[in-house]
Write a protein that holds these residues in place. Structure first.
Motif, short mmCIF file in Angstrom:
data_model
loop_
_atom_site.label_atom_id
_atom_site.label_comp_id
_atom_site.label_asym_id
_atom_site.label_seq_id
_atom_site.Cartn_x
_atom_site.Cartn_y
_atom_site.Cartn_z
N SER A 109 -3.15 3.52 -2.85
CA SER A 109 -2.84 2.55 -3.90
C SER A 109 -2.43 1.22 -3.28
O SER A 109 -1.79 1.19 -2.22
CB SER A 109 -1.69 3.06 -4.79
OG SER A 109 -2.04 4.27 -5.43
N CYS A 110 -2.77 0.16 -3.95
CA CYS A 110 -2.40 -1.20 -3.54
C CYS A 110 -1.80 -1.88 -4.76
O CYS A 110 -2.47 -2.06 -5.78
CB CYS A 110 -3.63 -1.95 -3.06
SG CYS A 110 -3.37 -3.71 -2.71
N ARG A 111 -0.54 -2.22 -4.65
CA ARG A 111 0.17 -2.86 -5.76
C ARG A 111 0.42 -4.31 -5.45
O ARG A 111 0.86 -4.66 -4.35
CB ARG A 111 1.49 -2.13 -6.00
CG ARG A 111 2.36 -2.75 -7.08
CD ARG A 111 3.62 -1.89 -7.31
NE ARG A 111 4.42 -1.74 -6.11
CZ ARG A 111 5.33 -2.62 -5.71
NH1 ARG A 111 5.53 -3.74 -6.39
NH2 ARG A 111 6.05 -2.38 -4.61
N THR A 120 -0.85 1.51 5.26
CA THR A 120 -0.42 2.90 5.06
C THR A 120 -1.24 3.77 6.02
O THR A 120 -2.46 3.62 6.13
CB THR A 120 -0.57 3.34 3.60
OG1 THR A 120 -0.02 4.65 3.42
CG2 THR A 120 -2.01 3.33 3.12
N GLN A 121 -0.57 4.67 6.70
CA GLN A 121 -1.21 5.49 7.73
C GLN A 121 -1.93 6.68 7.10
O GLN A 121 -1.34 7.42 6.31
CB GLN A 121 -0.16 6.00 8.73
CG GLN A 121 -0.71 6.94 9.79
CD GLN A 121 -1.58 6.24 10.80
OE1 GLN A 121 -1.24 5.19 11.33
NE2 GLN A 121 -2.75 6.83 11.10
N VAL A 122 -3.18 6.85 7.50
CA VAL A 122 -3.95 8.04 7.13
C VAL A 122 -4.29 8.77 8.41
O VAL A 122 -4.89 8.20 9.33
CB VAL A 122 -5.23 7.66 6.36
CG1 VAL A 122 -6.10 8.90 6.16
CG2 VAL A 122 -4.89 7.03 5.02
N MET A 164 -2.89 -2.79 -10.08
CA MET A 164 -3.15 -1.88 -8.97
C MET A 164 -4.63 -1.85 -8.61
O MET A 164 -5.49 -2.01 -9.47
CB MET A 164 -2.72 -0.45 -9.34
CG MET A 164 -1.26 -0.28 -9.69
SD MET A 164 -0.20 -0.31 -8.23
CE MET A 164 -0.52 1.34 -7.62
N VAL A 165 -4.90 -1.60 -7.34
CA VAL A 165 -6.23 -1.29 -6.86
C VAL A 165 -6.12 0.00 -6.06
O VAL A 165 -5.14 0.20 -5.34
CB VAL A 165 -6.80 -2.42 -5.99
CG1 VAL A 165 -8.11 -2.02 -5.33
CG2 VAL A 165 -7.02 -3.68 -6.82
N TYR A 166 -7.12 0.84 -6.21
CA TYR A 166 -7.07 2.17 -5.58
C TYR A 166 -8.26 2.36 -4.64
O TYR A 166 -9.33 1.76 -4.82
CB TYR A 166 -7.11 3.26 -6.65
CG TYR A 166 -6.03 3.14 -7.68
CD1 TYR A 166 -6.30 2.60 -8.93
CD2 TYR A 166 -4.74 3.57 -7.41
CE1 TYR A 166 -5.30 2.49 -9.89
CE2 TYR A 166 -3.74 3.46 -8.36
CZ TYR A 166 -4.03 2.92 -9.59
OH TYR A 166 -3.04 2.81 -10.54
N GLU A 204 0.83 -1.19 0.00
CA GLU A 204 0.00 0.00 0.00
C GLU A 204 0.87 1.25 0.00
O GLU A 204 1.99 1.25 0.50
CB GLU A 204 -0.91 0.05 1.24
CG GLU A 204 -1.83 -1.13 1.43
CD GLU A 204 -1.24 -2.17 2.33
OE1 GLU A 204 -2.00 -2.96 2.92
OE2 GLU A 204 0.01 -2.22 2.47
N SER A 205 0.31 2.32 -0.54
CA SER A 205 0.96 3.62 -0.50
C SER A 205 -0.10 4.70 -0.63
O SER A 205 -1.27 4.41 -0.92
CB SER A 205 1.99 3.75 -1.63
OG SER A 205 1.37 3.64 -2.89
N GLY A 206 0.31 5.93 -0.38
CA GLY A 206 -0.59 7.06 -0.59
C GLY A 206 -1.14 7.68 0.67
O GLY A 206 -1.85 8.69 0.60
#
Length: 126
Positions: free
Chosen positions: A21-23, A120-122, A78-80, A6-8
């Motif tokens: 994003s999930c790669r 991923t931390q939000v 990718m999945v978003y 995950e990122s973003g």
């Protein structure tokens, strides 16, 4: 090695937006239903949305309907997760995961997911 990454995530003010994003690594995401989950400090992991193969089935938790939008780009593996109108209550670590079954009814029960990303931390704060 099969992985989801995950990122973003980040720090955003209330009312702001983020796209997570999930790669997929080591396997093709287009063969699987992918779900997004989140876990806030001191709370249980909560399923927020899933997207089936080919994007044909989408489930969104009532708590995020209208603000969270899941999508996939199989060409990019990718999945978003688009998150709009962010609230402080959305603060959590967000994870993507792979639905382990084929032919089973789709749901957001974490027990039905086998591979998980690291999260991923939000953080939503003014």
């Amino acid at each position: 090695q099969l992985q989801l990454v995950e990122s973003g995530g980040g720090l955003v003010q209330p009312g702001g937006s983020l796209r997570l994003s999930c790669r997929g690594s080591g396997f093709w995401l287009d063969m699987y239903t992918i779900g997004w989950f989140r876990q806030a400090p001191g709370k249980e992991r909560e399923g927020v949305s899933l997207i089936g193969r080919n994007g044909g089935n989408i489930i969104c938790a009532d708590s995020v309907k209208g603000r969270f939008t899941i999508s996939r780009d199989d060409a990019k593996n990718m999945v978003y997760l688009q998150i709009d109108s962010l609230k402080p209550a959305d603060t959590a670590v967000y994870y993507c995961a792979r639905f382990r079954y084929s032919g089973k009814s789709l749901d957001l029960d974490a027990q039905n997911y086998d591979y998980w990303g690291q999260g991923t931390q939000v953080t939503v704060s003014s």
